[in-house]
Enzyme design. Sequence first.
Site, PDB file in Angstrom:
ATOM      1  N   LYS A 170     -13.895  28.995  20.397  1.00  0.00           N
ATOM      2  CA  LYS A 170     -12.425  29.677  20.485  1.00  0.00           C
ATOM      3  C   LYS A 170     -11.965  29.524  19.276  1.00  0.00           C
ATOM      4  CE  LYS A 170      -8.727  29.846  21.151  1.00  0.00           C
ATOM      5  NZ  LYS A 170      -8.049  30.873  20.429  1.00  0.00           N
ATOM      6  N   GLU A 223      -6.644  31.639  16.980  1.00  0.00           N
ATOM      7  CA  GLU A 223      -6.585  33.257  16.715  1.00  0.00           C
ATOM      8  C   GLU A 223      -6.181  33.520  14.980  1.00  0.00           C
ATOM      9  OE1 GLU A 223      -4.482  30.926  18.965  1.00  0.00           O
ATOM     10  OE2 GLU A 223      -2.719  31.967  19.394  1.00  0.00           O
ATOM     11  N   GLY A 233      -5.690  20.165  18.663  1.00  0.00           N
ATOM     12  CA  GLY A 233      -4.799  20.978  18.613  1.00  0.00           C
ATOM     13  C   GLY A 233      -3.595  20.213  18.675  1.00  0.00           C
ATOM     14  N   GLY A 234      -2.404  21.019  18.806  1.00  0.00           N
ATOM     15  CA  GLY A 234      -0.851  19.872  19.037  1.00  0.00           C
ATOM     16  C   GLY A 234      -0.819  19.239  20.480  1.00  0.00           C
ATOM     17  N   ILE A 235      -0.264  18.480  20.702  1.00  0.00           N
ATOM     18  CA  ILE A 235       0.447  17.767  21.604  1.00  0.00           C
ATOM     19  C   ILE A 235       0.823  18.857  23.094  1.00  0.00           C
ATOM     20  CG2 ILE A 235       2.565  16.606  21.458  1.00  0.00           C
ATOM     21  CD1 ILE A 235       0.612  14.497  22.762  1.00  0.00           C
ATOM     22  N   THR A 283       0.045  21.564  23.735  1.00  0.00           N
ATOM     23  CA  THR A 283      -1.265  22.146  24.849  1.00  0.00           C
ATOM     24  C   THR A 283      -2.861  21.412  24.841  1.00  0.00           C
ATOM     25  OG1 THR A 283      -0.890  23.963  22.850  1.00  0.00           O
ATOM     26  CG2 THR A 283      -3.156  24.259  23.419  1.00  0.00           C
ATOM     27  N   GLY A 284      -2.162  20.145  23.888  1.00  0.00           N
ATOM     28  CA  GLY A 284      -3.228  19.698  24.492  1.00  0.00           C
ATOM     29  C   GLY A 284      -3.109  19.048  25.876  1.00  0.00           C
ATOM     30  N   GLU A 334      -7.955  16.435  20.971  1.00  0.00           N
ATOM     31  CA  GLU A 334      -7.641  16.106  19.195  1.00  0.00           C
ATOM     32  C   GLU A 334      -6.276  15.847  19.539  1.00  0.00           C
ATOM     33  OE1 GLU A 334      -6.533  15.455  16.848  1.00  0.00           O
ATOM     34  OE2 GLU A 334      -8.507  14.741  15.400  1.00  0.00           O
TER      35      GLU A 334
HETATM   36  O1  TXE Z   1      -1.291  24.650  17.945  1.00  0.00           O
HETATM   37  P1  TXE Z   1      -2.051  24.319  19.265  1.00  0.00           P
HETATM   38  P2  TXE Z   1      -0.027  25.245  17.414  1.00  0.00           P
HETATM   39  C1  TXE Z   1       0.013  20.364  16.003  1.00  0.00           C
HETATM   40  C2  TXE Z   1       1.095  20.498  14.529  1.00  0.00           C
HETATM   41  C3  TXE Z   1       1.494  21.394  15.658  1.00  0.00           C
HETATM   42  C4  TXE Z   1       1.603  21.871  16.483  1.00  0.00           C
HETATM   43  C5  TXE Z   1       1.279  23.602  17.239  1.00  0.00           C
HETATM   44  O2  TXE Z   1       2.442  19.455  14.888  1.00  0.00           O
HETATM   45  O3  TXE Z   1       2.738  22.340  14.313  1.00  0.00           O
HETATM   46  O4  TXE Z   1       0.440  20.769  17.270  1.00  0.00           O
HETATM   47  O5  TXE Z   1       0.502  23.926  16.242  1.00  0.00           O
HETATM   48  C6  TXE Z   1      -5.208  27.225  21.681  1.00  0.00           C
HETATM   49  N1  TXE Z   1      -4.776  27.431  26.443  1.00  0.00           N
HETATM   50  N2  TXE Z   1      -1.549  20.924  15.378  1.00  0.00           N
HETATM   51  O6  TXE Z   1       0.668  25.966  18.171  1.00  0.00           O
HETATM   52  O7  TXE Z   1      -1.047  25.772  20.186  1.00  0.00           O
HETATM   53  C7  TXE Z   1      -4.946  28.065  20.436  1.00  0.00           C
HETATM   54  O8  TXE Z   1      -5.300  29.582  21.031  1.00  0.00           O
HETATM   55  C8  TXE Z   1      -5.995  27.009  25.776  1.00  0.00           C
HETATM   56  C9  TXE Z   1      -2.195  19.593  15.969  1.00  0.00           C
HETATM   57  O9  TXE Z   1      -0.736  26.309  16.454  1.00  0.00           O
HETATM   58  O10 TXE Z   1      -2.546  23.228  19.638  1.00  0.00           O
HETATM   59  C10 TXE Z   1      -5.989  28.000  19.558  1.00  0.00           C
HETATM   60  O11 TXE Z   1      -7.072  27.597  19.164  1.00  0.00           O
HETATM   61  N3  TXE Z   1      -5.837  27.425  24.400  1.00  0.00           N
HETATM   62  C11 TXE Z   1      -3.694  19.394  15.422  1.00  0.00           C
HETATM   63  C12 TXE Z   1      -5.591  25.567  19.263  1.00  0.00           C
HETATM   64  O12 TXE Z   1      -5.769  25.756  20.850  1.00  0.00           O
HETATM   65  C13 TXE Z   1      -4.440  27.067  24.178  1.00  0.00           C
HETATM   66  C14 TXE Z   1      -3.706  21.329  14.703  1.00  0.00           C
HETATM   67  C15 TXE Z   1      -4.682  24.956  18.640  1.00  0.00           C
HETATM   68  O13 TXE Z   1      -3.946  25.130  18.926  1.00  0.00           O
HETATM   69  C16 TXE Z   1      -3.384  27.169  24.516  1.00  0.00           C
HETATM   70  C17 TXE Z   1      -2.812  21.841  14.422  1.00  0.00           C
HETATM   71  C18 TXE Z   1      -3.515  27.800  25.925  1.00  0.00           C
HETATM   72  N4  TXE Z   1      -2.895  27.540  27.243  1.00  0.00           N
HETATM   73  C19 TXE Z   1      -1.840  21.827  15.065  1.00  0.00           C
HETATM   74  N5  TXE Z   1      -2.578  27.452  23.702  1.00  0.00           N
HETATM   75  C20 TXE Z   1      -4.798  18.182  14.872  1.00  0.00           C
HETATM   76  N6  TXE Z   1      -5.032  17.177  15.570  1.00  0.00           N
HETATM   77  O14 TXE Z   1      -4.686  18.041  13.904  1.00  0.00           O
HETATM   78  C21 TXE Z   1      -2.777  28.117  22.359  1.00  0.00           C
HETATM   79  N7  TXE Z   1      -4.579  27.203  22.853  1.00  0.00           N
END
Ligand code: TXE
Length: 490
Positions: A175, A178, A228-230, A232-233, A250
């Site tokens: 996935k 988006e 992704g972000g913390i 969402t993590g 990560e």
């Molecule tokens: O990323 P999200 P966002 C950090 C960075 C950024 C912040 C938010 O600080 O400003 O995160 O970014 C999927 N269940 N990083 O909101 O939400 C989503 O569809 C399952 C650091 O854009 O973390 C996408 O595919 N999945 C980071 C993925 O998670 C979900 C890189 C990442 O999106 C979900 C990017 C849910 N409930 C941002 N919600 C790094 N580690 O390098 C969202 N997603």
Amino acid sequence: METGKMFIGGEWVASSSGETREVINPYDASVICHVAEGTAEDAEHAIAAAKKAFYEDGWGDTPAYERAALLRSFADEMEANVEKLAKAETLNTGKALIESEYDVYDSANILRYYAGIVTQPTGQTYDLNDPAVHAMTVREPLGVCALIVAWNFPISLAIWKLAPALAAGNAIILKPSEITPLSAILMTEMMEKVGFPKGVVNLVMGAGVTVGNALASSLDVDKVAFTGGIVTGRKIMCAASSNVKGISLELGGKSPNIIFADADFDTAVDYGLYGMFYNQGEVCSAGSRILVEDAIYDRYLEKLIEGAKKIKIGNGFEEGVKMGPVISKQHMEKVLKYIEIGKEEGATVALGGYRMTEPEYEKGYFIAPTIFTDTTPEMRIVQEEIFGPVVVIQKFHGEEEAIQLANNTTYGLAAGIFTSDNAKALRVVKKIRAGITWINTYGPVYPEAPWGGYKQSGIGRELGTYGLDDYTEVKQININTNVCPTGWFE
Ligand code: TXE
């Protein structure tokens, strides 16, 4: 490119809702195309297809040599299409084309690396205190793995996950974010072309709250791997508890880049810039806090500003451009908000601090390289991940203070140390709570070496043999060579 469709069970299919989503070019906010907007139901179909491929159709029992051959063919296909892939990546993310090309070559290397190690010896045997029993371990695939990735390195982040997952013999559902699905669509077409069996590779696009959540919470998914972000993590961690599935996270960082007074000055300035402004600062391991020893502070700052002013910013397709726009309007607003927070907190904007609105930039999401000085450790701009071209400078005196400041965030992904004193470098590196450390360099990623963070930067490791281990279960096998009853109940 099959932009309107997703890949489920070996077929290109539209979203079950029939809906699509606009894909935006962050350089000028234009609409590139429309892609399928998947639903939770689509995610369920993909999970079922992966489950069938793994358990019923025999993918789980495919010899490692066959899996390795598929990965190698996929790597060749990526390299043969480097231009196509890199262009799609730059169009969708705004990043410099040269970076996108690098990501393609790097990804091909990662695929070949895993194709190589998956046929290497594995497992252990044990000399037990019962000589009649032969005990050993074997590694087996987990089953169905959901790979949820972010938008900052769409090609690389997908490959970091799918290469070890497929090498180990798992079936996957990818996935992409988006907002950056284009390269994932192309890579899926390539995996179809090189012959991964039906259902082994599935691609579902769509929102995190629907598709992502369906994958993370499914009882039929054995592992969810996430970048992704913390925030969402944390949600994924909760969702994954439904069936106690494996997780790897990560989650980025606020990584210190420590510059000692005895460092090679020009190198330290160069890596200060590279570590921070590469990919517009949208890098999980960005050296977003530069810690400078007081004896060279003024000179270092002056050169850093001078260097940042020279960065060529613009259209990622233009020769020589090294910094593009940030990924989206929403993200640009977030980064600009952090700049305002920094000012309100009392930090000084030594450079930048604004959205770029000159004619070349006005339609896109450009933020000028920004340097904050006069910071204090508790400021939000020092503690929180901004994920844009914004760096904070911290002044320190001596080793002890450098270590204390470096460790003073909730993150622990990476750290850099610049000094000409090797003993000092090693002393400091051993005290830093971070998963990836660099001495006299900053930023390189190696397929052979594990990538991941301490503290709230995440769980697990990607790349290297650790990355492969994270996509396997360990099975203990005990063989009794003295076949006779125990007599326990007699
Ligand atoms: O990323 P999200 P966002 C950090 C960075 C950024 C912040 C938010 O600080 O400003 O995160 O970014 C999927 N269940 N990083 O909101 O939400 C989503 O569809 C399952 C650091 O854009 O973390 C996408 O595919 N999945 C980071 C993925 O998670 C979900 C890189 C990442 O999106 C979900 C990017 C849910 N409930 C941002 N919600 C790094 N580690 O390098 C969202 N997603």
